[in-house]
Write an enzyme that holds these catalytic residues in place. Sequence first.
Site, PDB file in Angstrom:
ATOM      1  N   GLU A 143       0.825  -1.213   0.000  1.00 15.52           N
ATOM      2  CA  GLU A 143       0.000   0.000   0.000  1.00 15.52           C
ATOM      3  C   GLU A 143       0.861   1.267   0.000  1.00 15.52           C
ATOM      4  OE1 GLU A 143      -4.200  -1.208   2.075  1.00 15.52           O
ATOM      5  OE2 GLU A 143      -2.377  -1.532   3.243  1.00 15.52           O
ATOM      6  N   GLU A 164      -3.901 -10.072   3.655  1.00 15.96           N
ATOM      7  CA  GLU A 164      -4.800  -9.732   4.753  1.00 15.96           C
ATOM      8  C   GLU A 164      -6.018 -10.653   4.865  1.00 15.96           C
ATOM      9  OE1 GLU A 164      -2.617  -5.834   3.977  1.00 15.96           O
ATOM     10  OE2 GLU A 164      -3.322  -7.566   2.819  1.00 15.96           O
TER      11      GLU A 164
END
Length: 696
Positions: A143, A164
């Site tokens: 990210e 995740e």
Amino acid sequence: MPAQNDRWLDESAIRSTFPDEVVTKALVRDVSLPGGAGTMALITLDNGFDHTKPNSHGPGGLLELSHALDAVAAREDIAAVGVTGKPFIFAVGADLKGAGRISSREQGLDIIRLGHAVYRRLGELRVPSFAFVNGVALGGGLEVALHCTYRTISADVSAVAFPECFLGLLPGAGGTYLLPRLIGPSAALKVIIENALSQNKMLRAPQVLELGIADAMFEPADFLVQSLRWASGVLGGSVAVPRSSLATPRDWEQAVAAARFFTDGKVHGAAPAPYRAIELVAAARDRTRDEGFAAEDEAMADLFVSEEFKASLYAFDLTQKRARRAFGAPDKALARPVTKVGVVGAGLMAAQIALLFARRLEVPVVLTDLDQARLDAGVGHVHGEIAKLASRGRLSADAAARLTALVSGSLSKDAFADADLVIEAVFEEMSVKQRVFAEVEAVVRPDCVLATNTSSLSVSEMAARLEHPSRVVGFHFFNPVAMMPLVEVVRGTATDDGAVATALAVGKALKKNCVLVKDAPAFVVNRLLTRFLGAITAAVDEGTPFDVAERAPDPLGLPMPPFLLLQLVGPAVALHVAETLHAAFPDRYHVSPKLRALVSSGKTAIYAPDFSVDPEVAALLAGGKHPSTGEQVLERALEALAEEIRSMLDDGVVAGPEDIDLCMILGAGWPFHLGGITPYLDRTGIAAKVTGTNFR
């Protein structure tokens, strides 16, 4: 930092939320860009340790990056900002140890808002930002790169992913908003959902480039130099960086529908995280950045305090720590060097084992079998798989040639005379394996370790007639050998520490996780799976419709339904293991008459290629006067597991319940979102109901 996060100005308070955080520093230095393109403020993420302790971001690390961005944002003399990592590591995202200590939804919401507030600044500077992904980039690390204006990647990077959803979370620092808008919803959902739920599959650098996550790829030897030269070209206009247009509404709808279908097939609605991630990606097309990030904040706050996340952290901790060294392992100094391997058998399992030994150990591997045709087929399979790896770019031509030369065949076991380890992978019949080991012992050195890949038979009985039974050890692989990470290392009653240490060292060299197991019928994984399947097939024998029994475990989110697993194992093999365990524990193990009839019919598959049930198989499985509901079938199967685990722990089959959990996660695909099987049975009350006490 944005005004809504002013309360984070009390840095001591935010840092105290993760008291044990290894803080990743954000070190800034000026770099003169080639061709007179100006000065770049280059931020290097570095926690001060080598690559074995990757950069991660807890609150302290986020504040360090925020301070670095404060400094560069205030400067008028720079043309660009760059971000890179320490050697071999870009960043791996959240500090999971600290995340596990989040005690309230509000605390989780504060932390994820801080992440958004810091990361988004990389894309909102007055100058372009560049991520130079020099190594592993996972979760929040990826990210960081996505928030930058441009990205390059080193050609040797082999681990880029959003793990995740595998861990009960979602990419919550911009990932579900930025990635689909960069590469399209279909590709983004493959990265966020499909890869994460497919044993946490990683992307390699060429795939990252092909998907459009990276804009350019350079060789590792001069990666940073080439990246800076490329950045100069971008700034100067000589290098164009095209961006694809946003996908159409129809593309978006189809991608989201496909992701939901895939997720239903994987977890059957049992894990909330992937569904929340899909919802966020679905909405990302029409949301503003602020709206998208705010929605991520709320979703992550919910997931941080979910039961699934806590369970996933337990499972993750097992696979990262306990899996590294088998509990009860002897001194590793006792391991004997292995410079040549023999494989008895040349069938599919033996060929897979031979290929793995050749690839990982890079030593000569010799296969034997009963006739030339079988031997040629086995060796040919290995050579063919090596050729496939080369054709896919996984091996260079030279490496493929070396591996091919290492694998050979012989009709005579005399070829094992100088082997350090011989593993058998022949028919699962005690007399056959005893005969094979007697023949091998007659030609090998006294210090050669003899390993068996048996899935259920007694290692002690197999070794009992040998002159040196102390060198026989169980080395049980799971199918497919290359993919499944678990090896059960079985100590027989006579097995010495040297043989066990050698097996564990070889397992580590093969990049497998080893669990040390006592010699008991079917060891751990097959014993529990057989008990589980036995309870379900017993319900079918009694009259429960096939589709009800098949769907009964869906609430667990297991990787596949029970009869599809039975087909993968093979009905004949499943029957043999059931009969073996029934002989050992007749009161607990059911041998299904319908399964026996299925095997007698010669049917090897339950499902047709289109995944419809074979009508002839359906007829064999029909009948019975006492059907159960799906809920009753599942309850019965879980209670059977609880009873069996208690028996195994009482008998010392493994050192503790953690090893049972590890075996089921790595060998049977027990879902991360449930945690280990023993804490799941504890928190659902099944363990106490069946055994009178919890496992932990």
